[in-house]
Every structure is written in structure tokens, then in C-alpha cells.
Design an enzyme around this catalytic site. Structure first.
Site, short mmCIF file in Angstrom:
data_model
loop_
_atom_site.label_atom_id
_atom_site.label_comp_id
_atom_site.label_asym_id
_atom_site.label_seq_id
_atom_site.Cartn_x
_atom_site.Cartn_y
_atom_site.Cartn_z
N LYS A 56 0.84 -1.21 0.00
CA LYS A 56 0.00 0.00 0.00
C LYS A 56 0.87 1.25 0.00
O LYS A 56 1.89 1.30 0.68
CB LYS A 56 -0.90 -0.02 1.23
CG LYS A 56 -1.92 1.11 1.30
CD LYS A 56 -2.78 0.97 2.56
CE LYS A 56 -3.85 2.05 2.62
NZ LYS A 56 -4.70 1.90 3.82
N SER A 86 -9.77 -0.53 7.25
CA SER A 86 -9.20 -0.38 5.91
C SER A 86 -8.54 -1.62 5.33
O SER A 86 -8.17 -1.61 4.15
CB SER A 86 -8.18 0.77 5.89
OG SER A 86 -8.87 2.00 5.86
N SER A 131 -9.75 1.73 3.01
CA SER A 131 -8.89 2.52 2.14
C SER A 131 -7.87 1.67 1.38
O SER A 131 -7.38 2.08 0.34
CB SER A 131 -8.14 3.58 2.96
OG SER A 131 -7.21 2.96 3.84
#
Lengths: 98, 487
Positions: free
Chosen positions: B81, B180, B156
Site C-alpha cells: 500500500k 481499511s 482505504s
């Protein structure tokens, strides 16, 4: 808890947050922050008179390490990350008014 | 040779590499081929690390050939990420303010992946600074769900879930501040583990909500999840909040049956499931756990309904503080039009933060400002105590808590983008574990109209072993993870 946030309050918060907003953004955030704070207002239903705050969940306290100096092997690399730099120093606008 | 990435797990890929059924270069190339073919539709990656990845793959192949010892993740392609620092690879947090930032260091999780021999494929998309539940807050455009390209892969960490579900890698790192990792995993038929707060170092994660942030693990099987946790968990001197507790071998208990395990169903989590078909999937999962020998108990967490409200004071407050460092001075972008120091700060931030980052900065600055601190931030921290105590008390009576992951399957892109409060409520089942600092895992539990549905299990602090054991027993009994998105 306050429920309606006015445009002037939004401008004051933006100033505190060092955030330049357009007029349209000020209008938008006044509306949205009021709606979100309205929802958050339900927290006042919860009786917390005798409740302590939780700021962390690990139960750790006073986490120490040896007080030793470590060398930084890449100072030039770190300074080079700054948008403006000169002679190994980070360049900024004047801090004091002339 | 042709490699079907979708059919591989970490475990099966390791086996194939060791037996020289295919080389690591073959494996990594097959992933990049898929990325080239499909990522224009999925938009999982923000940057690729192809040259280095292939060099690392060659090194792994040499080791295999020479029968040298291999790390636990040798040759395994992993996506990371973009809020996690990677030395020499751009790390933007999906924000314009860090568009050209290249970190001079690796996050501890990245360092541990590399030490174990994993291959970093590139950096994946997310909501800007991890603020969101759909990836629509990315400054570089949303990612798309490989199960249905018109839908969000969750957020997210939606680039992580999309990349893994699309077969671009064999594992992905995300973060989980308030759901997330768990929510995007649920929307993409993956395992998504939020470990106990402090179990995995946060060093090198771009701080969002320091008191709830944690790295998250995306994997295709429970065995893979356990292996990744084993590699990543443990104390780190660079994160003062990391826990010194010993790291058990999370794989050792996976095969123990569930007899004697009590699973609690908190009734408050079953009241708002807006999609009756998703609710049906969750009921079937509960039935399956019962068949596997677990004892199902009805429990109550009456303050659950205040979770999102408490979370959305605590999070923006800590965000407003953590994003203070992005001021155009030391790194990132600096406004070209500023004439004074104050203008440098205000214009740099005004021009480069997206709408949700600004919203959270504003909300947090307000909640922390003089006269409101007690009414908002302190109040939320007190409600946090009540929520955490309540869930810990229930976890003294049961081993695990089972809940839905989301009230519905993946949303259409654009469906909720204009309503920030509606997007916050996507976290409704996620905030409890975050506020209490306990581990939670999202596990694939079935499909509704071709879209994945997950269920969440939560456990006591540091009891990831029971979490993974239950997830593994359920996985073996159901096989939902054998189904893959078709691109």
C-alpha cells in the site's frame, strides 16, 4: 455541543489548520461539518461521568531505550527531499517580518 | 511456461518454486504480464518496481539452483500500500502533496518482507492518506473491483485488495485504522487481518490515527495469512508502541478443531444489515461454525452504535495533528505562488490535500480547539473506554466474536462519493476492533449476485492464533477462497 458551524467559524478553523480554502470550500465544509457534528452529537447520550479516557490500548508505559547517539548516514539525502535547499540546509521564506 | 496466478497461494507457489516446476522469474513475469494486460481496467498500482523485482527473482532462482537456504517468503510477489515507506520506490499516500516523494528508508514491515525474500512488485492505490472506504479519495483516481469493474474494491486499502484479487501478486500489505484492511478484503473474497494494535510495527507507515493505525495483511488463504503474520509480527525498537510479547508460530494451531470454542454474536451488529441476502450469507456462516463444533452464544455490545461517532472524532483529531508535518518545508510539494512563510503552509496544504483530507483536518482542528476539546475529543476517548471495556468483558465469556463485515457487498463507484457521512458509516462493524485494539479478520463467506461477502471474527488482544484457527477450519469446510475473479 455546537451543531451548526458558520462560514466564519470554518475560516477560523482553516486559519488554525494552515489550510487555504476557496469560498466554495468554505460553504461546503460549513454544511458538511455541521452534518457530521450533528451525527457525533449522539455521544452526549453516553454517561461518562466516572469514565477515564483511553488514549492508548497497549498498556505499555515509559518505553525507554538506551540513551546513545546513533549516526545519521544520509543527511544529504534527507535535505535533498526538501522542495528548496541550499548548501545542505533547507530553504524557507523569512520567519520574521522585515 | 504458463502460470495461473489466480490458482496459486503462497504455500503452493513456494512448493512449485522449490520443486522447480517454474522459476521465480517465470512467476514474477507472469504477474507483471497480468498487470500489463489488466491494470488499465483495475488501476491497482500507482508505481511498479519491475526492474528490481526481476533482479530479485533472478537472485532467488540462483539460490534455488544452488540449494542455498531460502527465506519464508522467498520469491513471493507482494504489493504494498502506498502509505507504507519503501526505500527508493515512490510513496505518495495517493496524495498530490507527496506526488514526487521517494522515501530514503523502508518501513519495518517492508524490511521484514525483504529479509524473508519477498519480492516487492510495486505500490498500490488507496484513499488519500488512507482516509476513506472506497479508494475514491485517491488523488490518482479510484481502483476497481476485479469481481465487478463498476464497483469499488473497498478502502482505504482498495489497491491492495484489487491487486490480490486480480492475480497481480500473491499477497498484499495494507493498513487498518478503522477497517481499511478488513472491509476491502470482504469485498474482494480475501482474508484481511487487522492484528492486535502493537503486534506489527507501525514504523514507516504514514501516520493517520496513531492510536488505532496498524499494518494489515491481505492473503488468499488462512495458511498464507498465518505465515505473513509470523514474518511481520514482533517487537521493533523503532516503534515505541510495538509489543514485546513473544510471537508464536501462528500456523501450529490451524488444524485444531473448533470443539470447545465459543463464538459470540453481538445482537447490535445484526440490526443494520441493509441487504437481506448478505444477512443470509452471514447466517449460513454462523450455521457452518456451529456444525464445526463451535458453541454459538448470543451476546450484547450495547455501545456499538456509538462506535462510528467516537471514531470520527478520534480519527480526524489525530489526523489533523499527524498531517501537520506536510507543510511544504521538509518534503513533498511546495506551493509556487506563496510569498510569505504563512502562505507557504496554507497554500501548499490548500492546493495539494484532497477534499477528504481537508475535511478531516478541519474536523479534527475544530474538535481539538480551545473550548471544544473536552466536549469532543475527551468525550470520544471516554466513550472509547466504554466500548473497549464492553468488548473485552464479552471476550472473557466467549473466545471469538462474529459479525458481518459490511451491511452490503461492494458499492458502485460514485454511489456514496458525495456523502461523507454515509461513507463514514461504511465502517459501522469495523470501528469496535480498532477502538479496542483487538485483532479482527475478514473471511470469505460466500457471494450475493456474484459479489463476495465476508464475515468478521474478532478475538482477545494477542489471540491471533484462535482467530486464524477458526478461519482455517471454516475455510476447509467451505472452500469459498477457491473462487477467483475473472478478468
Amino acid at each position: 455541543m455546537a451543531e451548526k458551524i458558520s462560514n466564519s467559524e470554518v475560516q477560523k478553523i482553516a486559519q488554525l489548520a494552515r489550510l487555504e480554502l476557496t469560498d466554495a470550500e468554505v460553504d461546503q465544509y460549513a454544511k458538511e461539518l455541521s452534518a457530521i457534528l450533528g451525527y457525533i452529537g449522539q455521544l452526549s447520550e453516553v454517561d461518562t461521568k466516572n469514565t477515564a479516557i483511553t488514549s492508548q490500548v497497549t498498556g505499555l508505559s515509559n518505553v525507554m531505550r538506551e540513551d546513545t547517539v546513533d549516526a545519521c548516514d544520509n543527511p544529504e539525502e534527507l535535505v535533498a527531499l526538501a522542495p528548496e535547499h541550499k548548501d545542505g540546509l533547507i530553504k524557507v521564506k523569512a520567519v520574521f517580518d522585515a | 511456461m504458463r502460470i495461473d496466478i489466480q490458482e496459486l497461494s503462497i504455500a503452493s507457489a513456494k512448493h512449485a518454486l522449490a520443486n522447480q516446476e517454474f522459476s521465480c522469474v517465470d512467476l514474477v513475469s507472469a504477474c507483471f504480464d497480468r498487470i500489463r494486460k489488466h491494470d488499465k481496467d483495475v488501476h491497482a498500482f500507482l508505481s511498479l518496481n519491475e526492474e528490481q523485482a526481476l533482479e530479485q527473482a533472478e537472485a532467488v532462482d540462483r539460490k534455488i539452483k544452488n540449494k542455498e537456504p531460502l527465506g519464508a517468503l522467498a520469491g513471493i510477489p507482494v504489493a504494498v500500500k502506498d502509505v507504507i515507506a519503501t526505500k527508493g520506490i515512490p510513496t505518495t499516500a495517493a496524495s498530490k502533496i507527496l506526488e514526487r516523494y521517494v522515501p530514503p528508508y523502508d518501513a519495518t514491515v517492508v524490511e521484514r518482507l525483504k529479509e524473508a525474500g519477498a519480492i516487492i512488485m510495486g505500490k498500490v492505490n488507496c484513499d488519500e492518506f488512507a482516509h476513506g472506504a472506497s479508494t475514491e479519495n485517491s488523488a490518482f483516481g479510484p481502483s476497481r473491483n476485479p469481481w465487478d469493474l463498476s464497483r469499488s474494491p473497498g478502502g482505504s486499502s482498495g489497491g491492495s485488495s484489487a491487486a490480490l484479487a486480480a492475480g497481480f501478486c500473491l499477497a498484499a500489505l495494507g493498513t487498518d485504522t478503522g477497517g481499511s484492511t478488513r472491509q476491502p478484503a470482504g469485498w474482494c473474497n480475501l482474508y484481511g487481518l487487522r492484528p492486535t494494535y502493537g503486534r506489527i510495527s507501525r514504523y514507516g507507515l504514514f501516520s493517520m490515527t496513531s492510536s488505532t493505525d496498524t499494518p494489515g495483511i491481505f492473503a488468499k488463504t488462512t495458511e498464507d495469512t498465518a505465515l505473513l503474520l509470523l514474518v511481520l509480527a514482533g517487537h521493533d525498537l523503532l516503534d515505541a508502541t510495538s509489543l514485546p510479547s513473544e510471537v508464536p508460530d501462528y500456523r501450529s494451531k490451524l488444524n485444531e478443531p473448533l470443539k470447545g470454542i465459543a463464538i459470540g454474536l453481538p445482537k447490535e451488529f445484526f440490526e443494520d444489515v441493509s441487504d437481506p441476502k448478505s444477512a443470509e450469507v452471514v447466517s449460513q456462516a454462523i450455521g457452518q461454525f456451529e456444525k464445526l463444533g463451535a458453541e454459538i452464544k448470543h451476546v450484547s455490545l450495547p455501545h456499538t452504535k456509538y462506535g462510528v461517532a467516537a471514531y470520527y472524532i478520534i480519527t480526524p483529531s489525530e489526523v489533523s495533528s499527524n498531517l501537520g508535518r506536510f507543510d511544504g518545508i521538509r518534503y513533498g510539494h511546495r506551493s509556487d505562488t506563496a510569498n510569505t512563510l504563512m502562505e507557504v503552509y496554507a497554500k501548499t496544504r490548500g492546493e495539494n490535500f484532497g477534499p477528504e483530507a481537508k475535511r478531516r483536518i478541519m474536523l479534527g482542528t475544530y474538535a481539538l480547539s480551545s473550548g471544544y476539546y473536552d466536549a469532543y475529543y475527551q468525550k470520544a476517548q471516554k466513550v472509547r473506554t466504554i466500548i473497549a471495556d464492553e468488548v473485552k468483558k464479552v471476550l472473557n465469556e466467549v473466545d471469538l466474536i462474529l459479525t458481518p463485515v459490511s451491511p452490503h457487498p461492494a458499492i458502485k463507484l460514485g454511489e456514496k462519493a458525495d456523502d461523507p457521512l454515509a461513507m463514514y458509516l461504511e465502517d459501522i462493524y469495523m470501528s469496535t476492533a480498532a477502538l479496542a485494539g483487538i485483532p479482527g479478520i475478514s473471511i470469505p463467506a460466500g457471494f450475493v449476485g456474484g459479489l463476495p461477502v465476508g464475515v468478521q471474527l474478532m478475538a482477545k488482544q494477542l489471540d491471533e492464533a484462535t482467530l486464524l484457527r477458526a478461519a482455517h477450519q471454516y475455510e476447509k469446510a467451505t472452500g469459498w477462497t477457491m473462487q477467483h475473479a475473472k478478468l
